[in-house]
Design a protein around this motif. Structure first.
Motif, PDB file in Angstrom:
ATOM      1  N   ALA A 327     -12.838  32.351  27.455  1.00 55.36           N
ATOM      2  CA  ALA A 327     -13.573  33.115  28.586  1.00 55.36           C
ATOM      3  C   ALA A 327     -15.041  33.278  28.502  1.00 55.36           C
ATOM      4  O   ALA A 327     -16.022  32.736  29.470  1.00 55.36           O
ATOM      5  CB  ALA A 327     -12.907  34.271  28.939  1.00 55.36           C
ATOM      6  N   VAL A 328     -15.558  33.592  27.081  1.00 56.38           N
ATOM      7  CA  VAL A 328     -17.028  33.426  26.879  1.00 56.38           C
ATOM      8  C   VAL A 328     -17.639  32.140  26.929  1.00 56.38           C
ATOM      9  O   VAL A 328     -18.611  32.022  27.423  1.00 56.38           O
ATOM     10  CB  VAL A 328     -17.322  34.126  25.590  1.00 56.38           C
ATOM     11  N   HIS A 329     -16.909  31.149  26.330  1.00 54.05           N
ATOM     12  CA  HIS A 329     -17.359  29.931  26.340  1.00 54.05           C
ATOM     13  C   HIS A 329     -17.695  29.322  27.738  1.00 54.05           C
ATOM     14  O   HIS A 329     -18.715  28.582  28.122  1.00 54.05           O
ATOM     15  CB  HIS A 329     -16.531  28.886  25.494  1.00 54.05           C
ATOM     16  N   LEU A 330     -16.775  29.627  28.535  1.00 50.59           N
ATOM     17  CA  LEU A 330     -16.862  29.281  30.124  1.00 50.59           C
ATOM     18  C   LEU A 330     -18.026  29.924  30.734  1.00 50.59           C
ATOM     19  O   LEU A 330     -18.798  29.226  31.362  1.00 50.59           O
ATOM     20  CB  LEU A 330     -15.649  29.756  30.784  1.00 50.59           C
ATOM     21  N   ILE A 331     -18.526  31.090  30.484  1.00 45.53           N
ATOM     22  CA  ILE A 331     -19.586  31.903  30.907  1.00 45.53           C
ATOM     23  C   ILE A 331     -20.745  31.093  30.420  1.00 45.53           C
ATOM     24  O   ILE A 331     -21.608  30.904  31.219  1.00 45.53           O
ATOM     25  CB  ILE A 331     -19.265  33.398  30.839  1.00 45.53           C
ATOM     26  N   ALA A 332     -20.569  30.870  29.382  1.00 44.44           N
ATOM     27  CA  ALA A 332     -21.925  30.232  28.597  1.00 44.44           C
ATOM     28  C   ALA A 332     -21.985  28.574  29.430  1.00 44.44           C
ATOM     29  O   ALA A 332     -23.219  28.239  29.582  1.00 44.44           O
ATOM     30  CB  ALA A 332     -21.579  29.859  27.067  1.00 44.44           C
ATOM     31  N   GLU A 333     -20.886  28.125  29.610  1.00 40.00           N
ATOM     32  CA  GLU A 333     -21.201  26.656  30.315  1.00 40.00           C
ATOM     33  C   GLU A 333     -21.760  26.930  31.820  1.00 40.00           C
ATOM     34  O   GLU A 333     -22.448  26.020  32.019  1.00 40.00           O
ATOM     35  CB  GLU A 333     -19.765  26.102  30.299  1.00 40.00           C
ATOM     36  N   ALA A 334     -21.022  27.988  32.349  1.00 40.84           N
ATOM     37  CA  ALA A 334     -21.820  28.263  33.714  1.00 40.84           C
ATOM     38  C   ALA A 334     -23.243  28.622  33.606  1.00 40.84           C
ATOM     39  O   ALA A 334     -23.865  28.205  34.629  1.00 40.84           O
ATOM     40  CB  ALA A 334     -20.957  29.350  34.497  1.00 40.84           C
ATOM     41  N   LEU A 335     -23.653  29.397  32.490  1.00 45.26           N
ATOM     42  CA  LEU A 335     -25.126  29.560  32.497  1.00 45.26           C
ATOM     43  C   LEU A 335     -26.028  28.270  32.128  1.00 45.26           C
ATOM     44  O   LEU A 335     -27.091  27.801  32.900  1.00 45.26           O
ATOM     45  CB  LEU A 335     -25.329  30.422  31.335  1.00 45.26           C
ATOM     46  N   GLU A 336     -25.464  27.417  31.379  1.00 41.81           N
ATOM     47  CA  GLU A 336     -25.922  26.022  31.436  1.00 41.81           C
ATOM     48  C   GLU A 336     -26.169  25.231  32.519  1.00 41.81           C
ATOM     49  O   GLU A 336     -27.057  24.919  33.069  1.00 41.81           O
ATOM     50  CB  GLU A 336     -25.065  25.233  30.356  1.00 41.81           C
ATOM     51  N   LYS A 337     -24.998  25.177  33.529  1.00 48.03           N
ATOM     52  CA  LYS A 337     -24.814  24.210  34.561  1.00 48.03           C
ATOM     53  C   LYS A 337     -25.880  25.102  35.632  1.00 48.03           C
ATOM     54  O   LYS A 337     -26.539  24.252  36.415  1.00 48.03           O
ATOM     55  CB  LYS A 337     -23.564  24.322  35.021  1.00 48.03           C
ATOM     56  N   ALA A 338     -25.821  26.365  35.604  1.00 47.13           N
ATOM     57  CA  ALA A 338     -26.882  27.013  36.635  1.00 47.13           C
ATOM     58  C   ALA A 338     -28.308  26.984  36.249  1.00 47.13           C
ATOM     59  O   ALA A 338     -29.013  27.335  37.100  1.00 47.13           O
ATOM     60  CB  ALA A 338     -26.185  28.361  36.917  1.00 47.13           C
ATOM     61  N   ALA A 339     -28.406  26.897  34.939  1.00 42.67           N
ATOM     62  CA  ALA A 339     -29.736  27.067  34.327  1.00 42.67           C
ATOM     63  C   ALA A 339     -30.406  28.153  34.841  1.00 42.67           C
ATOM     64  O   ALA A 339     -31.536  28.431  34.987  1.00 42.67           O
ATOM     65  CB  ALA A 339     -30.617  25.919  34.779  1.00 42.67           C
ATOM     66  N   SER A 340     -29.638  29.129  34.706  1.00 42.71           N
ATOM     67  CA  SER A 340     -30.054  30.559  35.286  1.00 42.71           C
ATOM     68  C   SER A 340     -29.269  31.676  35.032  1.00 42.71           C
ATOM     69  O   SER A 340     -27.980  31.394  34.900  1.00 42.71           O
ATOM     70  CB  SER A 340     -30.194  30.628  36.618  1.00 42.71           C
ATOM     71  N   ALA A 341     -29.765  32.836  34.623  1.00 37.85           N
ATOM     72  CA  ALA A 341     -28.729  33.932  34.407  1.00 37.85           C
ATOM     73  C   ALA A 341     -28.925  34.908  35.720  1.00 37.85           C
ATOM     74  O   ALA A 341     -28.202  35.982  35.705  1.00 37.85           O
ATOM     75  CB  ALA A 341     -29.266  34.638  33.232  1.00 37.85           C
TER      76      ALA A 341
END
Length: 406
Positions: A327-341
């Motif tokens: 689940a943490v890896h998925l959030i990290a991937e979402a941060l990469e794809k969004a290029a934003s926090a």
């Protein structure tokens, strides 16, 4: 004699020279520090569910360590992930309070929850701040059916897991010549157990199984003697339990002590049934127990590597570790794809893009109304002092043993 101004100027020059020399000696100080992205992790590490929460926290911790070691969030300039932890104290009200704390700490998303009752209040609190919440293992269907746009679930829901569990149970029974015809359902009386019991009551008769009785109990429970005496009197072929770790262990041990041995204990989200701690501490009670539960992909080397890391920390492995790691890896991937926090951008990205499933057996992850549509529970069985996958075949490590007794 030097004037006061000359002395002061000389000291200032010397201090400036010393500071410059120190900076040159430590060039890393001159470079801008990598930004930090805070991720909230919410687990019960005190109270009745503390063992599960501790393992969930450990899985998230391992993921953050690995992601930072691999360079952090590259789309954000190599931003390091930082865990901000909240202890829900095995209490729904405390879970909501901890979300308030995590929000004030400035986290971009929250991972965890563990139990359905805890996740229900936590996700509701997070919704007030449009704070993305990735549920790990809480399974109540309604968690993603309340129209909360911030809420996502990585693992399978009640109904998804029950469909898989019943399909595998029918196959197991048919392959053995249909030795099981009757069942007793034992469940905790909270949101988790009661919801699952209702599903089983509706579906088992359609599949040819007679439900002799459905027995509920509180959480925590201190004694299972009356439950086991009732099971003994009913003499079911199957016992189908749905409860948390402590109650599962108590029931299994009492069954063993009272020499009540059904043809199979077939759990759905069975608390201890897929826990190496249970297997290690009570091997006789655990032997032959089957479970349909969250479990890692046994063919994935990264998943297999988690177990020795957990044991090196003095803990016994269970599913809480890999599902929170993923689940943490998925959030990290979402941060990469969004290029934003930015929270709104993370939510938009989770709703519109596909993701990997890390160490879990989910394949491509896509969310529909907050639910991961590819989430898949695995069937396990305790054999030879270990937890092994028996279904589906593409992940199976051993063949099932059923019936356990004649």
């Amino acid at each position: 004699m030097k004037t006061f101004q000359e002395t002061l100027s000389r000291r200032a020059l010397m201090c400036g020279t010393a500071a410059a020399t120190a900076l040159l000696a430590a060039p890393g100080v001159l470079r801008a520090q990598a930004p930090v992205v805070k991720i909230g992790v919410l687990q019960p590490v005190t109270g009745a569910l503390a063992n599960d929460g501790d393992l969930g926290r450990l899985g998230a911790e391992f993921a953050i360590e690995d992601l930072n070691a691999a360079g952090g969030i590259k789309a954000l300039g190599g931003a390091r992930l930082e865990m901000v932890f909240g202890d829900s104290r095995s209490n729904p009200e405390a879970a909501a309070q901890e979300v308030e704390k995590l929000n004030n700490e400035g986290v971009c998303a929250i991972v965890g929850g563990f139990a359905s009752g805890l996740a229900a209040t936590a996700t509701q609190a997070a919704a007030r701040y449009n704070l993305p919440y990735m549920i790990d293992s809480a399974v109540a269907d309604q968690l993603t059916e309340r129209g909360l746009p911030n809420t996502f679930r990585f693992g399978p829901s009640f109904s998804m897991a029950t469909a898989v569990a019943l399909q595998n149970l029918v196959r197991l029974n048919d392959n053995a010549g249909k030795p099981a015809r009757t069942a007793v359902i034992v469940h905790e009386d909270g949101l988790f157990g009661s919801g699952l019991a209702r599903l089983m009551q509706a579906e088992l008769p359609r599949l040819g199984f007679e439900i002799l009785e459905t027995i509920s109990h509180p959480t925590p429970a201190r004694d299972m003697s009356n439950v086991v005496l009732r099971i003994r009197s009913l003499r079911p072929d199957l016992v189908i339990p749905s409860h948390y770790y402590g109650e599962f262990v108590l029931m299994a041990r009492t069954l063993l002590q009272q020499r009540v041995r059904p043809k199979g204990i077939y759990a759905i989200f069975g608390g201890a049934a897929s826990s190496l701690r249970f297997v290690k501490e009570f091997p006789q009670a655990a032997d032959g127990v089957m479970d349909c539960n969250h479990w890692h992909d046994p063919k994935n080397p990264a998943a297999v590597a988690l177990r020795p890391r957990v044991e090196a920390r003095g803990r016994s492995y269970a599913y809480n570790v890999p599902i929170n790691y993923g689940a943490v890896h998925l959030i990290a991937e979402a941060l990469e794809k969004a290029a934003s926090a930015d929270r709104a951008k993370i939510i938009e990205t989770l709703n519109t893009q596909a993701f990997g499933s890390s160490v879990m057996p989910y394949g491509e992850v896509r969310f529909r109304n907050g639910q991961n549509t590819s989430a898949l529970p695995l069937n396990t069985q305790v054999q030879n002092g270990d937890v092994k996958v028996i279904f589906p075949e593409r992940y199976a490590e051993v063949r099932p043993v059923f019936p356990v007794t004649g």
